[in-house]
Design a protein around this motif. Structure first.
Motif, PDB file in Angstrom:
ATOM      1  N   ALA A 142      44.125  39.289  40.079  1.00 44.33           N
ATOM      2  CA  ALA A 142      44.975  40.454  39.145  1.00 44.33           C
ATOM      3  C   ALA A 142      46.167  39.678  38.661  1.00 44.33           C
ATOM      4  CB  ALA A 142      44.976  41.779  39.946  1.00 44.33           C
ATOM      5  N   ARG A 147      49.956  46.709  31.737  1.00 46.88           N
ATOM      6  CA  ARG A 147      49.638  46.862  33.381  1.00 46.88           C
ATOM      7  C   ARG A 147      50.500  48.016  33.781  1.00 46.88           C
ATOM      8  NH1 ARG A 147      46.019  44.332  31.317  1.00 46.88           N
ATOM      9  NH2 ARG A 147      45.168  46.720  31.103  1.00 46.88           N
ATOM     10  N   ALA A 174      49.697  44.629  37.902  1.00 47.65           N
ATOM     11  CA  ALA A 174      48.393  44.306  38.124  1.00 47.65           C
ATOM     12  C   ALA A 174      48.113  44.355  39.421  1.00 47.65           C
ATOM     13  CB  ALA A 174      48.249  42.940  37.305  1.00 47.65           C
ATOM     14  N   LYS A 179      45.448  47.271  41.926  1.00 51.74           N
ATOM     15  CA  LYS A 179      44.397  47.020  43.024  1.00 51.74           C
ATOM     16  C   LYS A 179      44.869  47.383  44.293  1.00 51.74           C
ATOM     17  CE  LYS A 179      41.317  44.769  40.441  1.00 51.74           C
ATOM     18  NZ  LYS A 179      40.154  45.515  40.280  1.00 51.74           N
TER      19      LYS A 179
END
Length: 383
Positions: A16, A31, A241, A245
């Motif tokens: 990511a 993001r 980012a 996740k």
């Protein structure tokens, strides 16, 4: 060596960051906005504002809450020093209150410390154990005070069936590597107030009226204004980012940590000379740390135990610090008497807890601890 903690970061988190770097937009941008929206949804809050760390989150929260020079904010001394520092940053004074057996603010002691200068209560959810938010909200209403939650350790914890983050007007989170999820460093403020949300976004980026992304995407020439003196407290898109996740795994990580805590509970519950961490009904900890308290009949001192465990290959940490005992705060004008906080600091240790821990590691820690209690004078051997 079994470490006290380590972040759970895997290949998809790295990818990511990799793809964000290649996108060309690496500072605060799309993001960050996505991470904010998803974090707000996760907590049940209307809004979330990403910042550089939890200390800056607390600082900005003090500002939008209207805390300023000469004001007093009641908080625990038994917390990382950033809690009190954020109060000092706005020229206000921290008033340290006592904690209860769950390491959180004792509401009766807090009420005794309220006076005409008190403007807010800073409630810390210590080591992931939620404080009694509803009780403190009622107290704040009674005395016309602001409530700010220091939830640095509490991402994924629950209070009365609801995730920490939407119960009050300002809730501050940390994504430091010692926390449940990490972006390297970073923080988040959740709020249900649109006016707070809009001002927080201004303050984190120098008071800039138009952010970089809006200007970049505009088909017309536009110029920003700087509405008030702000700060450079932004999170980068690279961090966000990773955070997106990490957030996807947060519930699973909390479940894993609670399973490890249960193994500790089951393995140590019969040791009469220690007190294990507990949860009140309706409270669910993420077990950011696992703290055990050594009673007076524990066969060796806290520091001796830590050293013996270290020699066996097990890292530990002392009980949660007391800010009033740190050099930077020893010259407070008022004398601070917090016997429970000091006792918990001096007689507690944090055991390793992270994802993933192997069953063998956990059992080794439990077995070693039991062995040291049964035979504290036996020389240690290296692992």
């Amino acid at each position: 060596m079994i470490p006290i903690a380590k972040p759970y970061l895997i290949e998809e988190d790295a990818l990511a960051a990799y793809h964000t770097i290649l996108s060309g937009w690496i500072t605060q941008g799309p993001r960050v906005q996505e991470f904010e929206e998803k974090f707000a949804s996760f907590t049940g809050a209307k809004y979330a504002v990403a910042v550089s760390n939890c200390t800056t989150a607390l600082h900005l929260s003090m500002i939008v809450a209207g805390i300023g020079p000469g004001d007093e904010v009641i908080c625990p001394s038994m917390s990382y020093i950033a809690t009190a520092n954020s109060i000092k940053y706005v020229g206000a004074n921290p008033v340290f209150a006592e904690v209860n057996e769950f390491y959180n603010l004792d509401i009766a002691d807090v009420e005794n410390r309220i006076n005409s200068k008190t403007k807010a209560i800073l409630l810390v959810h210590q080591i992931g154990m939620p404080g009694d938010i509803d009780a403190f909200k009622k107290l704040c209403v009674r005395y016309n005070l602001k409530l700010i939650e220091d939830a640095a350790c509490a991402a994924g914890s629950e209070y009365k069936g609801q995730k920490i983050g939407s119960h009050s007007e300002l809730v501050c989170f940390s994504f430091h590597p010692r926390k449940i999820i990490s972006t390297g460093d970073g923080g988040m403020i959740t709020t249900n107030r649109e006016d707070y949300y809009n001002r927080l976004k201004l303050l984190r980026q120098h008071g800039m009226s138009i952010n970089d992304r809006v200007r970049h995407n505009s088909d017309k020439v536009i110029f920003e204004d700087h509405i008030e003196v702000g700060y450079n407290y932004r999170m980068t898109d690279i961090q966000a980012a990773v955070g997106i996740k990490q957030l996807e795994k947060l519930d699973w990580i909390v479940d894993q940590r609670r399973m490890i805590a249960k193994v500790y509970h089951d393995g140590l519950k019969d040791i009469s000379s220690i007190v294990l961490p507990g949860e009140e009904e309706g409270y669910q900890s993420n077990y950011q740390s696992y703290s055990i308290y050594l009673k007076e009949d524990f066969p060796i001192s806290r520091n001796e135990l830590m050293q013996k465990l270290l020699e066996k290959g097990i890292a530990t940490r002392r009980g949660i610090m007391n800010t009033h005992r740190e050099t930077a705060y020893k010259k407070l004008k008022r004398k601070v008497k917090l016997p429970r906080s000091e006792d918990l600091q001096e007689r507690s240790i944090l055991l390793p807890l992270y994802v993933p821990m192997s069953p063998q590691e956990i059992e080794f820690i439990i077995g070693t601890l039991k062995g040291l209690i049964e035979s504290p004078a036996i020389p240690n051997s290296s692992v």
